[in-house]
Design a protein around this motif. Sequence first.
Motif, PDB file in Angstrom:
ATOM      1  N   VAL A  72       0.837  -1.202   0.000  1.00  0.00           N
ATOM      2  CA  VAL A  72       0.000   0.000   0.000  1.00  0.00           C
ATOM      3  C   VAL A  72       0.875   1.257   0.000  1.00  0.00           C
ATOM      4  O   VAL A  72       0.641   2.203  -0.766  1.00  0.00           O
ATOM      5  CB  VAL A  72      -0.948  -0.012   1.208  1.00  0.00           C
ATOM      6  CG1 VAL A  72      -1.616   1.351   1.399  1.00  0.00           C
ATOM      7  CG2 VAL A  72      -2.016  -1.094   1.039  1.00  0.00           C
ATOM      8  N   GLY A  73       1.904   1.274   0.839  1.00  0.00           N
ATOM      9  CA  GLY A  73       2.788   2.438   0.890  1.00  0.00           C
ATOM     10  C   GLY A  73       3.469   2.691  -0.442  1.00  0.00           C
ATOM     11  O   GLY A  73       3.585   3.843  -0.895  1.00  0.00           O
ATOM     12  N   GLU A  74       3.899   1.634  -1.113  1.00  0.00           N
ATOM     13  CA  GLU A  74       4.583   1.823  -2.387  1.00  0.00           C
ATOM     14  C   GLU A  74       3.603   2.205  -3.499  1.00  0.00           C
ATOM     15  O   GLU A  74       3.991   2.876  -4.460  1.00  0.00           O
ATOM     16  CB  GLU A  74       5.390   0.579  -2.716  1.00  0.00           C
ATOM     17  CG  GLU A  74       6.537   0.429  -1.714  1.00  0.00           C
ATOM     18  CD  GLU A  74       7.511  -0.667  -2.026  1.00  0.00           C
ATOM     19  OE1 GLU A  74       7.092  -1.691  -2.604  1.00  0.00           O
ATOM     20  OE2 GLU A  74       8.696  -0.494  -1.683  1.00  0.00           O
ATOM     21  N   ARG A  78       4.062   5.501  -5.946  1.00  0.00           N
ATOM     22  CA  ARG A  78       3.922   5.525  -7.409  1.00  0.00           C
ATOM     23  C   ARG A  78       2.865   6.555  -7.831  1.00  0.00           C
ATOM     24  O   ARG A  78       3.035   7.248  -8.834  1.00  0.00           O
ATOM     25  CB  ARG A  78       3.570   4.136  -7.936  1.00  0.00           C
ATOM     26  CG  ARG A  78       4.715   3.144  -7.799  1.00  0.00           C
ATOM     27  CD  ARG A  78       4.443   1.856  -8.553  1.00  0.00           C
ATOM     28  NE  ARG A  78       3.295   1.120  -8.032  1.00  0.00           N
ATOM     29  CZ  ARG A  78       3.343   0.250  -7.035  1.00  0.00           C
ATOM     30  NH1 ARG A  78       4.495   0.003  -6.425  1.00  0.00           N
ATOM     31  NH2 ARG A  78       2.252  -0.392  -6.621  1.00  0.00           N
ATOM     32  N   LEU A  79       1.783   6.659  -7.059  1.00  0.00           N
ATOM     33  CA  LEU A  79       0.778   7.679  -7.353  1.00  0.00           C
ATOM     34  C   LEU A  79       1.378   9.078  -7.203  1.00  0.00           C
ATOM     35  O   LEU A  79       1.065   9.986  -7.982  1.00  0.00           O
ATOM     36  CB  LEU A  79      -0.428   7.519  -6.425  1.00  0.00           C
ATOM     37  CG  LEU A  79      -1.273   6.249  -6.626  1.00  0.00           C
ATOM     38  CD1 LEU A  79      -2.368   6.166  -5.562  1.00  0.00           C
ATOM     39  CD2 LEU A  79      -1.887   6.203  -8.019  1.00  0.00           C
ATOM     40  N   ALA A  80       2.253   9.246  -6.215  1.00  0.00           N
ATOM     41  CA  ALA A  80       2.917  10.543  -6.038  1.00  0.00           C
ATOM     42  C   ALA A  80       3.773  10.872  -7.247  1.00  0.00           C
ATOM     43  O   ALA A  80       3.833  12.028  -7.688  1.00  0.00           O
ATOM     44  CB  ALA A  80       3.766  10.530  -4.770  1.00  0.00           C
ATOM     45  N   GLY A  81       4.431   9.853  -7.798  1.00  0.00           N
ATOM     46  CA  GLY A  81       5.275  10.085  -8.961  1.00  0.00           C
ATOM     47  C   GLY A  81       4.498  10.515 -10.192  1.00  0.00           C
ATOM     48  O   GLY A  81       5.054  11.168 -11.086  1.00  0.00           O
ATOM     49  N   ALA A  94       3.073  11.603   1.979  1.00  0.00           N
ATOM     50  CA  ALA A  94       2.757  11.546   3.413  1.00  0.00           C
ATOM     51  C   ALA A  94       1.962  10.284   3.743  1.00  0.00           C
ATOM     52  O   ALA A  94       2.208   9.634   4.768  1.00  0.00           O
ATOM     53  CB  ALA A  94       1.985  12.792   3.827  1.00  0.00           C
ATOM     54  N   GLU A  95       1.021   9.905   2.875  1.00  0.00           N
ATOM     55  CA  GLU A  95       0.255   8.678   3.090  1.00  0.00           C
ATOM     56  C   GLU A  95       1.163   7.452   3.013  1.00  0.00           C
ATOM     57  O   GLU A  95       0.989   6.495   3.779  1.00  0.00           O
ATOM     58  CB  GLU A  95      -0.875   8.568   2.062  1.00  0.00           C
ATOM     59  CG  GLU A  95      -2.080   9.423   2.369  1.00  0.00           C
ATOM     60  CD  GLU A  95      -2.700   9.085   3.717  1.00  0.00           C
ATOM     61  OE1 GLU A  95      -2.880   7.891   4.031  1.00  0.00           O
ATOM     62  OE2 GLU A  95      -2.994  10.022   4.475  1.00  0.00           O
ATOM     63  N   ALA A  96       2.105   7.470   2.092  1.00  0.00           N
ATOM     64  CA  ALA A  96       3.046   6.350   1.983  1.00  0.00           C
ATOM     65  C   ALA A  96       3.830   6.182   3.271  1.00  0.00           C
ATOM     66  O   ALA A  96       3.987   5.065   3.792  1.00  0.00           O
ATOM     67  CB  ALA A  96       3.995   6.586   0.806  1.00  0.00           C
ATOM     68  N   ARG A  97       4.316   7.281   3.808  1.00  0.00           N
ATOM     69  CA  ARG A  97       5.108   7.199   5.034  1.00  0.00           C
ATOM     70  C   ARG A  97       4.262   6.728   6.208  1.00  0.00           C
ATOM     71  O   ARG A  97       4.742   5.972   7.063  1.00  0.00           O
ATOM     72  CB  ARG A  97       5.750   8.560   5.318  1.00  0.00           C
ATOM     73  CG  ARG A  97       6.757   8.939   4.247  1.00  0.00           C
ATOM     74  CD  ARG A  97       7.330  10.311   4.461  1.00  0.00           C
ATOM     75  NE  ARG A  97       8.312  10.301   5.524  1.00  0.00           N
ATOM     76  CZ  ARG A  97       9.379  11.102   5.546  1.00  0.00           C
ATOM     77  NH1 ARG A  97       9.598  11.955   4.572  1.00  0.00           N
ATOM     78  NH2 ARG A  97      10.208  11.061   6.545  1.00  0.00           N
TER      79      ARG A  97
END
Length: 247
Positions: A72-74, A78-81, A94-97
């Motif tokens: 889920v974090g990764e 990828r969505l951030a990228g 922030a959600e990933a972290r």
Amino acid sequence: PGVLAKTLADAKEPRQRIARLRALRDQFPDDLVLALRLLDALEDADDGAGARALAGELRARPDAEAGVRTAVGELYLRLAGRAAVAGERAAAIAEARRAFGEIVEFSPADPVARRRLGDLLRAHGWHAEARRQYETLAQLTPDDTAVALLIAAAAQGEGRLEEAVRWTEKGIDAGAPDVAQGPAVTARTFATTFLAWGRLDAAAREKEREALAARARRLVKEPATKAARVTLTFTHPDFHPTLWSNA
């Protein structure tokens, strides 16, 4: 797995796979592997909203183990990228972290969870945060000599070469120095690798480069040869390479 393979065999388009995976989830709602396959299919179909909704559902499950929170974090990374707006990118990171942090939030005294979180943070370039996780790991497992090498790797990622080499020296002192394998040999290899990277960074500074080379030569406990020394390093906890050689 057989049912899954048969169901997806002729589903050529991402939307077809999503529909069939959702039908399977209706039958097997507790199957986390199936849920992760659906998460991948949603991402492949560029359904960011659907992927986020499923990710939130998975994070809320009490049986979501570290591998699920890693996936889920990764996904968020990828969505951030792919985010076009800076605010969306920052929110996804922030959600990933937070998703990664949940690995230890629900089992703070578990050394395996703490090690996984540190490795994930280091794999994604958050070396200072990784170091803090490794320092906590050292308190949880004070007799584990490998933790000093993890702290060393995080320090090297922060650009603290001298500190990284000092941490490897703790590992060098942890075992018999004259054996072919063991903590001392591993620590020495880490140190020589860090020093080699330091020489690359100091390519234009001859005196510094020579000093690093001399230090590396003192660490290598074997006769000088013309053979190349090769070190394979990797960080991600779910990467399990197999090394083949015809030597």
